[in-house]
Design a protein around this motif. Structure first.
Motif, PDB file in Angstrom:
ATOM      1  N   HIS A 166       0.814  -1.228   0.000  1.00 16.09           N
ATOM      2  CA  HIS A 166       0.000   0.000   0.000  1.00 16.09           C
ATOM      3  C   HIS A 166       0.834   1.260   0.000  1.00 16.09           C
ATOM      4  N   SER A 167       2.096   1.196  -0.364  1.00 14.17           N
ATOM      5  CA  SER A 167       2.916   2.402  -0.330  1.00 14.17           C
ATOM      6  C   SER A 167       4.051   2.305  -1.351  1.00 14.17           C
ATOM      7  N   PRO A 168       3.883   2.963  -2.495  1.00 12.65           N
ATOM      8  CA  PRO A 168       4.964   2.954  -3.486  1.00 12.65           C
ATOM      9  C   PRO A 168       6.258   3.522  -2.901  1.00 12.65           C
ATOM     10  N   ALA A 169       6.126   4.509  -1.997  1.00 10.19           N
ATOM     11  CA  ALA A 169       7.335   5.120  -1.413  1.00 10.19           C
ATOM     12  C   ALA A 169       8.096   4.091  -0.575  1.00 10.19           C
ATOM     13  N   LEU A 170       7.347   3.247   0.143  1.00 12.29           N
ATOM     14  CA  LEU A 170       8.000   2.223   0.966  1.00 12.29           C
ATOM     15  C   LEU A 170       8.680   1.181   0.075  1.00 12.29           C
ATOM     16  N   THR A 171       7.998   0.796  -0.983  1.00 14.87           N
ATOM     17  CA  THR A 171       8.619  -0.161  -1.912  1.00 14.87           C
ATOM     18  C   THR A 171       9.918   0.435  -2.465  1.00 14.87           C
ATOM     19  N   ARG A 172       9.885   1.697  -2.855  1.00 15.35           N
ATOM     20  CA  ARG A 172      11.102   2.350  -3.378  1.00 15.35           C
ATOM     21  C   ARG A 172      12.214   2.325  -2.343  1.00 15.35           C
ATOM     22  N   LYS A 173      11.869   2.591  -1.084  1.00 11.30           N
ATOM     23  CA  LYS A 173      12.884   2.585  -0.020  1.00 11.30           C
ATOM     24  C   LYS A 173      13.509   1.198   0.145  1.00 11.30           C
ATOM     25  N   LEU A 174      12.646   0.179   0.085  1.00  8.48           N
ATOM     26  CA  LEU A 174      13.154  -1.194   0.225  1.00  8.48           C
ATOM     27  C   LEU A 174      14.096  -1.531  -0.929  1.00  8.48           C
ATOM     28  N   LEU A 175      13.712  -1.140  -2.147  1.00  9.52           N
ATOM     29  CA  LEU A 175      14.528  -1.471  -3.319  1.00  9.52           C
ATOM     30  C   LEU A 175      15.883  -0.767  -3.259  1.00  9.52           C
ATOM     31  N   ALA A 176      15.897   0.428  -2.661  1.00  6.17           N
ATOM     32  CA  ALA A 176      17.127   1.220  -2.621  1.00  6.17           C
ATOM     33  C   ALA A 176      18.024   0.849  -1.438  1.00  6.17           C
ATOM     34  N   ALA A 177      17.455   0.209  -0.419  1.00  5.50           N
ATOM     35  CA  ALA A 177      18.205  -0.030   0.826  1.00  5.50           C
ATOM     36  C   ALA A 177      19.324  -1.045   0.626  1.00  5.50           C
ATOM     37  N   GLY A 178      20.417  -0.836   1.330  1.00  6.55           N
ATOM     38  CA  GLY A 178      21.516  -1.801   1.345  1.00  6.55           C
ATOM     39  C   GLY A 178      21.434  -2.675   2.586  1.00  6.55           C
ATOM     40  N   SER A 179      22.307  -3.684   2.656  1.00  6.40           N
ATOM     41  CA  SER A 179      22.206  -4.619   3.787  1.00  6.40           C
ATOM     42  C   SER A 179      22.579  -3.962   5.117  1.00  6.40           C
ATOM     43  N   GLY A 180      23.182  -2.773   5.064  1.00  2.89           N
ATOM     44  CA  GLY A 180      23.509  -2.065   6.309  1.00  2.89           C
ATOM     45  C   GLY A 180      22.441  -1.064   6.723  1.00  2.89           C
ATOM     46  N   ASP A 181      21.319  -1.050   6.029  1.00  7.05           N
ATOM     47  CA  ASP A 181      20.310  -0.019   6.293  1.00  7.05           C
ATOM     48  C   ASP A 181      19.184  -0.475   7.217  1.00  7.05           C
ATOM     49  N   THR A 182      19.385  -1.579   7.935  1.00  7.10           N
ATOM     50  CA  THR A 182      18.369  -1.994   8.914  1.00  7.10           C
ATOM     51  C   THR A 182      18.942  -1.828  10.315  1.00  7.10           C
ATOM     52  N   VAL A 183      18.053  -1.890  11.280  1.00  3.89           N
ATOM     53  CA  VAL A 183      18.486  -1.780  12.671  1.00  3.89           C
ATOM     54  C   VAL A 183      17.582  -2.693  13.507  1.00  3.89           C
ATOM     55  N   ARG A 184      18.159  -3.242  14.565  1.00  2.64           N
ATOM     56  CA  ARG A 184      17.358  -4.046  15.497  1.00  2.64           C
ATOM     57  C   ARG A 184      16.918  -3.071  16.589  1.00  2.64           C
ATOM     58  N   SER A 185      15.641  -2.722  16.550  1.00  2.00           N
ATOM     59  CA  SER A 185      15.155  -1.632  17.401  1.00  2.00           C
ATOM     60  C   SER A 185      13.879  -2.040  18.119  1.00  2.00           C
TER      61      SER A 185
END
Ligand code: FMN
Length: 369
Positions: A253-272
């Protein structure tokens, strides 16, 4: 990619896919894997019934399963209002101020504020099971603890295998003692709630701890090479969650979120702890940074944090506020670089698995054997 477990379940490949989306679950099963629908967001039994009906109509008779969340630490006997009352005013103010800082608009009147605490409550999960047992599910998975004994018995009465996620060998042993059939060893790299032990270390530890129970390796798997590595570590299959988020069947439900996922690298997550109060791997955003900031108020424990931020998260998603917009996802997001069908992701994985096994055999001088 066949193992004893895939044979037992009657699937072509020992590839299990967790997903909140019915269309993805059905597509995974149709492709020759085992789709598992995440039920936590279904607080109304009729919604779950509607989506299981849909799966039944679209799965071509292939087996599939359901995943519920029955936390070992119960929030039983406490109403949503009781939990609301436990949230400190300072935390509410922090949410308000952060949303105001980014100019996040409100929701329209009557618009639901996304998922609520109730999806994490045992009585809600039991309602989901009452619905699910009307369908020919072949596997029931539980997150955040061992399912209660009566649930295990109910599943076994219906020939449904019971699985549970574990982030440590100790948790895995508890699952085995609770009589479950399959352990999902979920490593630190994984999207969603994770422990602190990486898959490379965790998988063989869990395999040895629960032998002879079958173990599925989860966390950081998105290619055939990684699937082959998981089987080399002793797993009887792989359990993937993140990679399906950018498939064409997923409904974010969010093209912007899909774009963010496609652009993210393996260092762009956090355990929060920002999302639920328990450490969960997700995209790193200015929202997670705000909660993880040692100068901020810090996240509240589960289930308070989930209730505190539910409306805010819905507003951020609805209005696609880019710096704050996130989702649970694992480190494998670095390989999720284009939108593809479930079938394409699946076929790449199984083909890559064969290539990886051939390569190892060549290196070991075993070609032709
Ligand atoms: C968006 C998202 C939501 C998740 N929600 C749940 C859940 O409700 N229940 C559960 O058992 N696991 C959940 N998980 C974890 C997955 O079942 C799976 O173990 C994990 O994604 C595997 O690691 P990977 O992300 O590296 O593929 C979730 C994962 C993601 C990415």
């Amino acid at each position: 990619m066949q193992t004893e477990l895939s044979t037992q379940l009657g699937v072509e490949h020992a590839v299990f896919g967790f997903t909140p989306f019915p269309a993805v679950a059905a597509a995974i099963s149709r492709a020759g894997g085992f789709g598992v629908l995440g039920a936590v967001r279904y607080t109304a039994p009729d919604d779950l019934r509607r989506d299981l009906d849909w799966i039944e109509a679209h799965v071509d008779g292939k087996p599939y399963g359901l995943d519920v969340v029955m936390p070992a630490k119960k929030v039983e006997g406490v109403s949503e209002a009781d939990v609301e009352a436990m949230i400190p005013e300072g935390h509410r103010a922090f949410v308000r101020d952060t949303l105001a800082k980014y100019g996040v608009p409100g929701l329209a009147e009557g618009e639901a504020a996304g998922w609520r605490i109730t999806g994490w409550m045992e009585q809600v999960a039991r309602g989901q099971l009452d619905v699910a047992f009307d369908y020919p599910i072949r596997l029931l998975a539980n997150a955040l603890g061992s399912p209660p004994a009566d649930v295990v018995a109910r599943a076994h009465d219906r020939d449904v295998l019971v699985a549970a996620l574990a982030g440590s060998a100790r948790h895995a042993r508890k699952h085995k003692d609770a009589g479950i059939d399959v352990v999902v060893a979920q490593g630190y790299e994984a999207g969603g709630h994770t422990g602190e032990i990486a898959s490379m270390v965790l998988t063989p530890e869990v395999v040895e701890a629960v032998d002879p129970l079958p173990v599925l390796a989860a966390g950081g798997i998105g290619s055939g090479r990684q699937a082959a590595a998981a089987l080399a570590l002793g797993a009887q299959g792989v359990w993937l969650g993140s990679v399906w988020l950018t498939t064409s069947e997923a409904d974010l439900h969010s093209p912007a979120l899909t774009r963010k996922l496609l652009a993210a690298g393996s260092g762009d997550t956090v355990r929060s702890r920002a999302l639920t109060g328990k450490p969960a791997r997700q995209l790193r955003t200015e929202w997670t940074d705000a909660w993880d900031d040692p100068h901020g108020p810090g996240a509240l424990p589960m289930p308070l944090q989930g209730l505190l931020v539910a409306e805010a998260v819905s507003r951020i998603q609805k209005h696609e506020i880019d710096p704050l917009l996130g989702t649970p996802v694992g480190q494998i997001v670095g390989r999720m670089n284009d939108v593809r069908s479930v079938r394409a992701v699946f076929d790449d994985l199984t083909r890559g698995f064969e290539e990886a096994v051939d390569r190892v055999n060549r290196i070991a001088g075993r070609s032709g054997q």
